[in-house]
Design a protein around this motif. Structure first.
Motif, short mmCIF file in Angstrom:
data_model
loop_
_atom_site.label_atom_id
_atom_site.label_comp_id
_atom_site.label_asym_id
_atom_site.label_seq_id
_atom_site.Cartn_x
_atom_site.Cartn_y
_atom_site.Cartn_z
N GLN A 1 23.19 -29.71 -42.39
CA GLN A 1 24.58 -29.63 -42.38
C GLN A 1 25.09 -28.34 -41.79
OE1 GLN A 1 26.62 -32.05 -43.40
NE2 GLN A 1 25.29 -33.53 -43.92
N VAL A 2 24.64 -27.13 -41.90
CA VAL A 2 25.02 -26.29 -41.02
C VAL A 2 25.02 -26.31 -39.38
CG1 VAL A 2 24.68 -23.61 -40.75
CG2 VAL A 2 24.55 -24.48 -42.90
N ALA A 3 23.74 -26.98 -39.37
CA ALA A 3 23.58 -26.95 -37.74
C ALA A 3 24.82 -28.33 -37.27
CB ALA A 3 22.19 -27.77 -37.59
N ILE A 4 25.02 -29.35 -38.14
CA ILE A 4 26.02 -30.23 -37.83
C ILE A 4 27.26 -29.68 -37.70
CG2 ILE A 4 27.40 -32.28 -38.62
CD1 ILE A 4 24.75 -33.13 -39.97
N SER A 5 27.76 -28.70 -38.48
CA SER A 5 28.89 -27.98 -38.38
C SER A 5 29.28 -26.87 -37.12
CB SER A 5 29.23 -27.03 -39.58
OG SER A 5 29.35 -28.05 -40.72
N ARG A 6 28.02 -26.32 -36.72
CA ARG A 6 27.82 -25.56 -35.63
C ARG A 6 27.96 -26.32 -34.15
NH1 ARG A 6 23.18 -21.42 -37.32
NH2 ARG A 6 24.33 -20.08 -38.48
N GLY A 7 27.46 -27.82 -34.59
CA GLY A 7 27.48 -28.60 -33.06
C GLY A 7 29.09 -28.83 -32.69
N ARG A 8 29.99 -28.84 -33.67
CA ARG A 8 31.27 -29.07 -33.30
C ARG A 8 32.08 -28.03 -32.61
NH1 ARG A 8 31.18 -30.71 -39.19
NH2 ARG A 8 31.40 -33.21 -39.27
N LEU A 9 31.35 -26.82 -32.62
CA LEU A 9 31.84 -25.94 -31.51
C LEU A 9 31.60 -26.01 -30.18
CD1 LEU A 9 30.92 -22.82 -33.90
CD2 LEU A 9 33.09 -23.96 -33.90
N TYR A 10 30.46 -26.70 -29.94
CA TYR A 10 30.31 -27.00 -28.62
C TYR A 10 30.98 -28.07 -28.00
CZ TYR A 10 25.92 -24.56 -29.85
OH TYR A 10 24.96 -23.45 -30.47
N PRO A 11 30.89 -28.03 -26.50
CA PRO A 11 31.77 -28.97 -25.91
C PRO A 11 31.04 -30.45 -26.11
CG PRO A 11 31.45 -27.27 -24.47
CD PRO A 11 30.68 -26.83 -25.50
N SER A 12 31.73 -31.52 -25.87
CA SER A 12 31.00 -32.90 -26.06
C SER A 12 31.36 -33.74 -24.86
CB SER A 12 31.58 -33.56 -27.21
OG SER A 12 33.11 -33.85 -27.08
N LEU A 13 30.45 -34.37 -24.36
CA LEU A 13 30.39 -35.06 -23.33
C LEU A 13 29.98 -36.48 -23.52
CD1 LEU A 13 30.73 -34.83 -20.12
CD2 LEU A 13 28.14 -34.68 -19.96
N SER A 14 30.76 -37.39 -23.03
CA SER A 14 30.48 -39.04 -22.98
C SER A 14 30.68 -39.74 -21.85
CB SER A 14 31.30 -39.47 -24.35
OG SER A 14 32.77 -39.39 -23.91
N LEU A 15 30.12 -40.83 -21.77
CA LEU A 15 30.14 -41.81 -20.67
C LEU A 15 30.64 -42.99 -21.14
CD1 LEU A 15 29.30 -42.53 -17.71
CD2 LEU A 15 27.20 -43.38 -18.67
N PHE A 16 31.81 -43.51 -20.30
CA PHE A 16 32.33 -44.75 -20.59
C PHE A 16 32.54 -45.83 -19.64
CE2 PHE A 16 35.84 -41.88 -19.61
CZ PHE A 16 36.67 -42.54 -18.79
N ALA A 17 32.35 -46.92 -19.90
CA ALA A 17 32.73 -48.06 -18.66
C ALA A 17 33.54 -49.00 -19.17
CB ALA A 17 31.28 -48.40 -18.02
N GLY A 18 34.14 -49.75 -18.53
CA GLY A 18 34.67 -51.14 -18.85
C GLY A 18 35.12 -52.03 -17.93
N SER B 1 35.44 -22.77 -39.83
CA SER B 1 35.78 -22.79 -41.20
C SER B 1 34.72 -23.69 -41.90
CB SER B 1 37.31 -23.21 -41.85
OG SER B 1 37.19 -23.48 -43.08
N ARG B 2 34.35 -24.80 -41.35
CA ARG B 2 33.65 -25.74 -41.77
C ARG B 2 32.01 -25.30 -41.44
NH1 ARG B 2 36.91 -29.87 -39.26
NH2 ARG B 2 35.71 -29.53 -37.43
N VAL B 3 31.78 -24.35 -40.60
CA VAL B 3 30.56 -23.66 -40.47
C VAL B 3 30.16 -22.69 -41.81
CG1 VAL B 3 29.16 -22.14 -39.28
CG2 VAL B 3 30.24 -23.88 -38.03
N LYS B 4 31.44 -22.09 -42.25
CA LYS B 4 31.26 -20.98 -43.25
C LYS B 4 31.07 -21.85 -44.70
CE LYS B 4 34.04 -17.35 -41.04
NZ LYS B 4 35.19 -16.61 -41.20
N GLN B 5 31.77 -22.96 -44.75
CA GLN B 5 31.73 -23.77 -45.79
C GLN B 5 30.06 -24.49 -46.00
OE1 GLN B 5 33.71 -23.92 -48.34
NE2 GLN B 5 35.70 -23.36 -47.70
#
Length: 448
Positions: free
Chosen positions: A272-289, A336-340
């Motif tokens: 869960q700590v690793a998940i909270s840290r992951g929110r600090l990184y940029p996110s990249l997604s691919l979309f098409a429609g 804050s979520r990382v600390k929690q």
């Protein structure tokens, strides 16, 4: 004919009910029945099933998301023509249809860590289900041996009542022969009534113990239960087997579900700590429609609205793109979520250490009780034999008029107390031995 059938059915049900009521239960049968019918286990099972579905969904979250949408719009008065982009004063309608798919390329490994965390939690609840089964088995075992104790207490009380009844009859005959005064009969009667009260109280305690076992087993449509008597082997205690707390603790820690569950929860908290840290990184997604539409304002050169099929084909468009999201501030909520999460991880690790400490202390106490009971059992047997001999002598002296009823009552009570103590020590020895065998990994209960 129907009347005869009803009578036959009632007789069969009565016979079947009496057979069921007279069934004798072993400890293993009581535990097995309780595991299959105890309602409290269902709640833990449901929690486990919920965590299992959460784990499966965390895996499915890796799949692309696909969404389809459609709408039907009616515009009144002055509105923008979706075909020309100009404003017109008329009523018209339009349809839009789209199909879009997106997939996350990178989210700071949040989804991977979420799969691992949910898997740990799912396995933890599996261990907790097993732990609850063991706790239920121990409660059933305690209730089972409580019944054996109170059955022994009833037997002792009835034995004392039989002696008091014989003494009462003896005093009656001696009064008839003029060997004793009438006041002696009141003393004998008082002792007899006291023993009758003891029998009644013992039976009430036995009924309460049976009710406890019935409730733990969730045994319906009955208020009585008969258990197998098996106290003979309790006296055979091996003094040669020296038990050490450290070795038993090492064995228990390897398999005890409560410890394994807490270990898994500590691992989940770390993820869960690793998940909270992951929110600090940029996110990249691919979309098409793909999208299309039908507009009432789309007309040919003659002013006629083009058909739906033609517009659906001609208005079709495709798009593809990449979305990049870079968290900058958001009120420092991610940090804050990382600390929690770190605090929750420390709490989970501390709970694990606490459970290990409680387990070691419990095993220490069990080993100490085991060594104490070895001595108590020998001394209790000796004391019971001595009190039995003293009571036998007192009974003979009372019959010859050498002692009074109070002295006989004292000797009888001391013998009954010694029997009671011996029964308690024997049952405590059996429970202690079974508990230590469980912590040593021996098959005490047949639980999968």
């Amino acid at each position: 004919m129907n009347q005869k059938f009803k009578i036959t059915t009632i007789l069969l049900l009565t016979i079947w009910g009496s057979i069921f009521a007279q069934e004798t239960w072993t400890l293993e049968e009581c535990v097995t029945f309780a595991l299959e019918h105890n309602l409290q286990l269902n709640d833990v099972e449901y929690t486990n099933q919920s965590n299992k579905e959460t784990y499966r969904q965390s895996i499915r979250n890796l799949l692309p998301s696909v969404n389809a949408s459609g709408n039907y719009n009616i515009s009144f008065g002055r509105a923008e023509d979706p075909n020309t982009g100009t404003f017109v004063n008329q009523d018209f309608y339009s349809n839009n249809y789209s199909l879009e798919s997106s997939i996350d390329l990178f989210q700071g490994f949040q989804k991977i860590n979420s799969i691992k965390a949910s898997k740990f939690l799912y396995k933890a609840t599996q261990e907790e289900v097993l732990q609850q089964k063991y706790l239920l088995a121990f409660r059933v075992m305690q209730a089972f041996y409580d019944i054996q104790f109170f059955e022994g207490l009833v037997a002792i009380s009835k034995e004392q009542l039989s002696v008091s009844q014989s003494n009462y009859n003896l005093v009656e005959k001696q009064i008839e022969l003029g060997l004793k005064a009438g006041a002696d009969l009141y003393e004998a009667e008082s002792l007899l009534l006291t023993d009758k009260l003891n029998v009644t109280q013992s039976n009430n305690q036995l009924a309460s113990a049976k009710l406890t076992l019935i409730q733990e087993m969730n045994l319906e449509n009955t208020s009585d239960i008969s258990i197998q008597e098996d106290l003979g082997a309790i006296e055979e205690v091996q003094e040669d087997n020296e038990l050490k707390s450290d070795s038993i603790y090492d064995e228990a820690r390897e398999f005890l579900p409560l410890i394994k569950a807490q270990e898994l929860r500590a691992k989940a908290a770390k993820k869960q700590v690793a998940i909270s840290r992951g929110r600090l990184y940029p996110s990249l997604s691919l979309f098409a429609g793909v999208g299309t539409g039908y507009f009432e304002t789309t007309r040919d050169t003659l002013g006629n609205t083009l058909p739906f099929r033609e517009q659906f084909r001609d208005n079709t468009s495709q798009y593809v793109g990449i979305n990049l999201n870079v968290p900058i501030s958001n009120g420092w909520s991610a940090r804050s979520r990382v600390k929690q999460s770190k605090i929750e991880r420390l709490r989970a690790e501390n709970n694990l250490k606490t459970q290990e400490q409680v387990l070691f202390q419990a095993i220490q106490q069990l080993v100490q009780d085991y060594n104490s009971l070895l001595v108590e059992l020998v001394q209790s047997n000796q004391k019971m034999e001595a009190q039995n001999l003293a009571f036998t002598i007192a009974q003979k002296r009372y019959e010859k008029g050498m002692i009074n009823a109070l002295e006989l009552f004292t000797a009888k009570n001391l013998f009954a107390s010694a029997q009671n103590e011996n029964l308690q020590v024997r049952l405590r020895s059996e429970i202690n031995k079974s508990t230590l065998d469980f912590y040593r990994g021996l098959p005490v209960f047949n639980i999968n």
